[in-house]
Design a protein around this motif. Structure first.
Motif, mmCIF file in Angstrom:
data_model
loop_
_atom_site.group_PDB
_atom_site.id
_atom_site.type_symbol
_atom_site.label_atom_id
_atom_site.label_comp_id
_atom_site.label_asym_id
_atom_site.label_seq_id
_atom_site.Cartn_x
_atom_site.Cartn_y
_atom_site.Cartn_z
ATOM 1 N N CYS A 166 0.858 -1.181 0.000
ATOM 2 C CA CYS A 166 0.000 0.000 0.000
ATOM 3 C C CYS A 166 0.900 1.239 0.000
ATOM 4 C CB CYS A 166 -0.909 -0.006 1.232
ATOM 5 S SG CYS A 166 -1.830 1.545 1.417
ATOM 6 N N CYS B 239 -6.938 2.446 3.336
ATOM 7 C CA CYS B 239 -6.394 3.732 2.855
ATOM 8 C C CYS B 239 -7.054 4.208 1.561
ATOM 9 C CB CYS B 239 -4.902 3.595 2.590
ATOM 10 S SG CYS B 239 -3.929 3.186 4.046
ATOM 11 N N CYS C 214 0.176 3.276 3.571
ATOM 12 C CA CYS C 214 0.567 2.773 4.890
ATOM 13 C C CYS C 214 1.668 1.713 4.837
ATOM 14 C CB CYS C 214 -0.646 2.246 5.657
ATOM 15 S SG CYS C 214 -1.258 0.680 5.000
HETATM 16 ZN ZN LIG Z 1 -2.893 1.262 3.438
#
Ligand SMILES: [Zn+2]
Length: 252
Positions: free
Chosen positions: A164, A188, A167
């Protein structure tokens, strides 16, 4: 003696691949070439549109040539060219290969317009993709997608399809956000993200890495989804690059 010395100072020899050509005057052509050492070269080939011209057949799009170039007052002039690899011949004979190679050449031309630093890498990527296209070992659209991702990555715009991008949670995730530059996890994921599914995101990672076992085995729906995302990613970056170039032109 002195005449030869001054000719040598004004001329150089390089190999390169013809990206495109366009007409100039009655019988000449401008040749746009990508060279590993000299970056993008724009030079005149005189008299090449005459049927008797041997130089004309050599300086066709996608030909790898060894050229002798003289610095001219306004434009450089190609005085000699020897064919090294006739990729152009193989590619021009097949409509799909030809249109694919044209998109690659347009991208290579845009990416090497201002920056010489990355031209050796850009040359290597373009040459590799052309060679792969002409061998017809893989689906031409996948060769194109892989080339586009790697060419953008060489300019510092490498997307991340493994984790990701917000994050850092390891993937593969199901969604991609073009503006953020890669895959995003469910927590996210901003609105406006695309959700092609984890197997398409894995395919994108494989295209970026050049992992052909995985690319060739991908199913059709994933291939289409990945292609759409690659196209969006390229468009977004090239438009931004163009805007910043215009901005530089205005302010300097
Ligand atoms: Zn994330």
């Amino acid at each position: 003696m002195s005449r030869n010395a001054s000719f040598a100072a004004r001329s150089y020899r390089t190999h390169g691949i013809v990206l495109r050509t366009y007409k100039l005057g009655e019988a000449d052509r401008i040749i746009v070439m990508l060279s590993p050492e000299h970056g993008q070269i724009r030079a005149v080939a005189k008299g090449v549109r005459r049927t008797s011209s041997k130089l004309g057949a050599t300086l066709e799009p996608f030909m790898l040539v060894d050229a002798q170039i003289v610095h001219g007052r306004t434009l450089d002039i190609i005085t000699q060219a020897q064919l090294q690899r006739p990729y152009g011949q193989l590619i021009a004979a097949d409509y799909t290969l030809f249109t694919t190679a044209n998109v690659m050449a347009e991208t290579a031309e845009r990416l090497t317009q201002t920056d010489d630093e990355s031209s050796a890498v850009q040359y290597r990527l373009f040459h590799g993709a052309l060679a792969a296209l002409s061998r017809i070992q893989h689906n031409p659209s996948r060769v194109l997608d892989s080339y586009l991702l790697r060419a953008l990555a060489a300019e510092g715009w490498a997307p991340n399809f493994s984790e990701c991008v917000k994050c850092g949670r390891p993937g593969p995730h199901a969604s991609v956000n073009i503006v953020l530059g890669g895959s995003v996890c469910v927590d996210c994921k901003p609105s406006g993200s695309l959700s092609p599914g984890p197997s398409a995101v894995m395919l994108l990672a494989a295209l970026l890495a050049g992992d052909w076992d995985l690319i060739d085995a991908a199913d059709m729906a994933d291939q289409r989804a990945a292609s759409g995302i690659v196209a969006g990613y390229v468009q977004w970056h090239l438009e931004r690059a163009l805007t910043s170039m215009r901005h530089i032109e205005r302010t300097t």
